[in-house]
Design a protein around this motif. Sequence first.
Motif, short mmCIF file in Angstrom:
data_model
loop_
_atom_site.label_atom_id
_atom_site.label_comp_id
_atom_site.label_asym_id
_atom_site.label_seq_id
_atom_site.Cartn_x
_atom_site.Cartn_y
_atom_site.Cartn_z
N TYR A 41 10.27 6.19 7.67
CA TYR A 41 8.82 6.01 7.79
C TYR A 41 8.45 4.63 8.34
N LYS A 42 9.30 3.66 8.02
CA LYS A 42 8.94 2.29 8.41
C LYS A 42 8.98 2.10 9.92
N VAL B 70 2.61 8.39 10.24
CA VAL B 70 2.82 8.57 8.80
C VAL B 70 1.59 9.20 8.16
N LEU B 71 0.42 8.79 8.61
CA LEU B 71 -0.80 9.38 8.07
C LEU B 71 -0.86 10.88 8.37
N THR C 256 1.19 12.66 5.74
CA THR C 256 0.56 12.79 4.42
C THR C 256 -0.66 13.71 4.46
N GLN C 257 -1.37 13.72 5.60
CA GLN C 257 -2.49 14.68 5.74
C GLN C 257 -1.96 16.11 5.73
N ARG D 261 0.77 17.22 4.33
CA ARG D 261 1.25 17.58 2.99
C ARG D 261 0.08 18.00 2.10
N GLU D 262 -1.01 17.25 2.18
CA GLU D 262 -2.18 17.61 1.38
C GLU D 262 -2.78 18.94 1.84
N ALA E 295 -0.83 21.89 0.60
CA ALA E 295 -1.04 22.15 -0.83
C ALA E 295 -2.40 22.79 -1.08
N PRO F 1 10.82 12.10 -10.90
CA PRO F 1 10.05 11.68 -9.72
C PRO F 1 9.32 12.81 -9.02
N ASN G 139 3.68 12.56 -8.11
CA ASN G 139 2.62 12.40 -7.11
C ASN G 139 2.32 13.72 -6.40
N PRO G 140 1.65 14.64 -7.08
CA PRO G 140 1.37 15.92 -6.43
C PRO G 140 0.43 15.72 -5.24
N PRO G 141 0.60 16.52 -4.18
CA PRO G 141 -0.27 16.34 -3.01
C PRO G 141 -1.73 16.51 -3.39
N PRO H 284 -4.59 10.76 1.53
CA PRO H 284 -3.56 10.64 2.56
C PRO H 284 -3.33 9.19 2.97
N GLU H 285 -4.38 8.40 2.99
CA GLU H 285 -4.24 6.99 3.38
C GLU H 285 -3.38 6.24 2.36
N ASN I 187 -1.20 7.57 0.29
CA ASN I 187 0.17 8.09 0.37
C ASN I 187 0.90 7.54 1.59
N ALA I 188 0.18 7.37 2.69
CA ALA I 188 0.82 6.80 3.88
C ALA I 188 1.27 5.37 3.61
N LEU J 123 4.48 5.54 1.66
CA LEU J 123 5.64 5.88 2.49
C LEU J 123 6.07 4.71 3.36
N LYS J 124 5.12 3.89 3.74
CA LYS J 124 5.45 2.72 4.56
C LYS J 124 5.99 1.57 3.70
N GLY J 125 6.08 1.81 2.40
CA GLY J 125 6.66 0.81 1.52
C GLY J 125 5.67 -0.22 1.02
#
Lengths: 273, 385
Positions: free
Chosen positions: A162-163, A170-171, A174-175, A177-178, A181, B278, B282-284, B289-290, B292-293, B296-298
């Motif tokens: 991801y980095k 990356v956004l 995550t969008q 994934r949501e 669901a 784990p 963190n369920p979706p 999303p912001e 969570n992003a 993921l980017k640490g």
Amino acid sequence: MSRKVEGRISSVRGHRIDVHEVGEGPPLLFLGAGIGNDPGRAAIEILARKFRVIAPSHPGFAGSERPRSITTVDDLSYFYLDLLQEHSLSGAVVVGVSFGGWIASEIAVKSTAHISRLVLADAVGIKIGDRETRDITDVFQITEDNLRKAIFATPAPRVVDYKSMTDAEVLAITQNREALARFAWSPYMHNPKLKDRLHRIAVPTLVLWGAEDGVVSTAYGRAYCAAIPAAAFATIENAGHLAQIDQPEDFARHVLDFTSGALTAKRETTGAA
Amino acid sequence: MRVYHFSEQAYPDVWEGHPGTLRVSLPNGRMDPDRAADLLHRYYDEWLLADELGLDIMVNEHHQTATCMSSTCIVALSVLARITKKARLLVLGYPMGHRPDPLRAAEELSTIDVISRGRLDMGFVKGVPYEFACSNQNAVGVMDRFWEAHDFVLKAMTTHDGPFNWESEHFHYRNVNIWPRPYQAPHPPIWSTTASRGTARVLGAKGYVMACLGSGYNSRPIYDAYREGFATLGRGSEPSADRFAYLGLVAVADNEAKARERAVHVASYLRTSPIVAPEFRNPPGYLSPEDNARILKGQTPPRTRTKDGRPISMFDGSIQDLIDAGVLFCGTPDQVYSQIVEFSDYCGGLGHLLMMGQAGAMSHADTVDNLTLFAKEVLPRLKSH
């Protein structure tokens, strides 16, 4: 050689939708998996040598608006029926992968008026086991490493960094994934009523399965196939749940072989008109 | 300032040697029902003592966990409504995001308000992330459902010429007309809790009581966001302190060494509460999303900090770290009083201290001493602060 035509379709009933569109020829609606639109492009490029491939990001997924009234896969299927009609796609091949296969089934049980052939690849959407057996690996409660091992049979896509990605990439993940669901949390990845509706699918159908699918088994795929009247079953070796990523050439070849009849039919229809 | 005694009613016997999770997936075969009965009776005895000592009471609920045996707050509230005399009964919270049926919420909470003769405070929360794996409610869209349920419960509690009809996005009822109606008019006070500035502004605009839970010296921006929200409705004045609550751990004793021994038990809540496999964390849809992003980017969210900005870990920070962060109030009565007042002043004034006065394996004798000393030596001074 195909000519790329980007962005021909950009909305349905006024709702903005992000479509990866490439190639010329009869229409092929490619309904992608829950992880989003992008990873299937290698297979799509091959399909685009014969087809006008229309690969939308589903409503609510990255880049595509979700009208507030769209909350179920049933709603998504009506959205795509509207897309087929509004954009005058006749004789379309519909290819649905995983979650996109569920949408494709929900479309086809309602109407195949705009559809000539259906391909369901590692599709979810039905319930085959007993009430205490989860047919489909729970992608919402699994560590990412284990999820990638379940999805992919080849090593490359199992690794993600991801980095090294842009913030926008990356956004989008995550969008997606949501969004997945929202549609598939419960009942988990299926519509309890869909299996008993599959008999309505009135077009030739190919049920295509990754031989090493760790999300839905080939037994699930065969049960899916058995519930559709004119369906054939095929597997792709060294492929997991997303065969179009593990083995894009084999995936595309299966689709092209299966649809060669559709291409012929299309030409005949055009000639007669 | 009002002070509420809170315990999660833990089952601590299995905390040692757990298989990597205390929540969701720890088989309940690890629990002895007889031992659970003893513990639960004891925890109710301690709430009875709190009532007698002039403290108020807070309850909550969690699901499928050895960290909290209160699996529905309605049971705890029902018992306490009958056996206590004076204490306010705060539920913080009623996890609306996990509940499929807000009509039942309105009926249960109204009945408890009546039995307690108007002592209920209703804290509505969306619920913790890992318990969507238990309730099977969808974390995607949970706040939409939360606010519709909120609107519905208030209408059910305040409509006295019903029945009324409700056909909306998430909930459908044909004849809403709850009996009994709430004891308090127009309805029991509403509380909520958040760690988000955006939600704090919404709560401020509504004027509800807002609690920060253990966020220590990171809490001030949340209270300030509430104040901004409060001001948006053109209200003439600042929100009063009784709009603000804070949950902190308390270990008080007649000498500092003993207090710190006690603090180890109280702090065991922080050491065990995050132990969950784990895949459930963190369920979706729970985070944006912001957010969570960024994860993921640490880019990890801000950690708990001390008043002077030093980051500390709630999970394995020292007792002194927890005191410095405003997460734990610990020491002699004088020390605890000073720590609470300093923290409250930093936050701009707090009307309610939600005191975790028992946690984990803290014994009954220790708990009785903790509560009694606090009530006799600290509470009177806080009431007049």
